[in-house]
Write a protein that holds these residues in place. Structure first.
Motif, PDB file in Angstrom:
ATOM      1  N   ILE A 176      63.005  97.276  35.256  1.00 54.18           N
ATOM      2  CA  ILE A 176      63.936  96.852  34.593  1.00 54.18           C
ATOM      3  C   ILE A 176      64.916  97.723  34.258  1.00 54.18           C
ATOM      4  N   PHE A 222      60.189  95.066  27.881  1.00 59.86           N
ATOM      5  CA  PHE A 222      60.374  95.116  29.567  1.00 59.86           C
ATOM      6  C   PHE A 222      59.312  95.835  29.646  1.00 59.86           C
ATOM      7  N   TYR A 230      58.979  90.171  31.121  1.00 63.77           N
ATOM      8  CA  TYR A 230      59.412  90.673  29.980  1.00 63.77           C
ATOM      9  C   TYR A 230      58.851  89.655  28.886  1.00 63.77           C
TER      10      TYR A 230
END
Length: 304
Positions: free
Chosen positions: A224, A220, A148
């Motif tokens: 996620i 992301f 990320y």
């Protein structure tokens, strides 16, 4: 790899500001802060926008920005509503407060198939951050960890003269990876200093103006979403019963949990841009003046 999508969290009403602040014009052409965010995002390569809004605000939102933006870029709407809960859970009686940014992103799980970037609707992030996070997501994929990213801002570039703010103070390692976030809910600017309190003003501690803070601009991979689903269910079982009217499931908390479990890395991408936002009514004049200056510098056309 699918192209990253821009997700704009616009379901909040802005309790300290009053009214639907996300659709308040900041220039003579009627542009709002989101117009500049979307302009910068499109320049960075984004081709799709997902707006998270309240169903009750849909008509006003589309009239103010959605219909205009949909002529330039693909647009999709997701509604963050209190009753959007996993099976077996119900909204506590009397609850009106939204369940937080983690819940907001979770509401998008049906429409997000690849990587995405999350921003607040009422924050101006600057051109650099969009390009940096977009480039990161298009050049990194999950491997033994989720990969990320987060745009980081110097605290001094995110403060207001008109009241206190809440900021996530970031801790990073030598390689610029996030190791943790300390949420400071009451930070004030005092001259050339920044101070915070955690006991209602009885004691104050100084913060470095160069501290890196999160302004909720995250990049992301799709991974996620399943982690948020697990975390939100845990929140509903453990945290909500203790504070049924106020408990919220925040995105930074979910990220912090993944860092502690060593399941994810978050590359902090430092932005030199100044952040602008309308936390208080008095902030609007500053934003209007800043946008005017950015146009004079040639960063934005008068109309677009």
């Amino acid at each position: 790899m699918e192209k990253p999508v821009l997700v704009i969290m616009a379901a909040g009403m802005g309790s300290r500001y009053g009214g639907l602040k996300q659709i308040d014009p900041v220039d003579e052409q009627g542009h709002i802060i989101m117009d500049f965010s979307i302009y910068d995002a499109m320049a960075a390569g984004f081709e799709k926008i997902v707006f998270i809004i309240k169903k009750a605000n849909e008509a006003a939102f589309k009239e103010s920005i959605g219909n205009r933006v949909s002529k330039k870029v693909q647009v999709e709407y997701v509604f963050q509503e209190l009753d959007k809960l996993p099976e077996g859970f119900t909204v506590p009686e009397g609850r009106e407060k939204p369940f937080g940014t983690g819940h907001a992103i979770l509401c998008c799980k049906e429409v997000l198939k690849g990587p995405f970037v999350v921003i607040n609707a009422d924050d101006y992030y600057g051109k650099h951050a969009y390009q940096a996070v977009y480039d990161y997501l298009t050049s990194h994929e999950d491997d033994e960890k989720y990969r990320y990213a987060m745009a980081g801002y110097a605290l001094k570039n995110t403060l207001t003269e008109n009241g206190h703010v809440a900021r996530g103070i970031c801790r990073t390692d030598a390689q610029g990876f996030l190791t943790g976030i300390d949420e400071r809910t009451h930070i004030e600017k005092r001259g050339e200093q920044a101070v915070f309190t955690e006991d209602g003003g009885q004691t104050w501690e100084e913060l470095s103006m160069d501290s890196t803070v999160s302004m909720n601009m995250w990049g992301f991979s799709n991974s996620i979403l399943k982690e948020l689903e697990t975390g939100f269910t845990k929140f509903l079982k453990q945290d909500l019963p203790e504070h049924p009217m106020k408990a919220e499931y925040f995105l930074p908390f979910a990220v912090d949990a993944l860092l502690k479990e060593d399941k994810a890395s978050v590359q902090v991408l430092a932005s030199l841009d100044k952040w602008y936002g309308v936390t208080y009514k008095e902030d609007k004049k500053l934003v209007v003046n800043a946008i005017s200056q950015l146009k004079k510098q040639g960063l934005y056309p008068e109309d677009f």
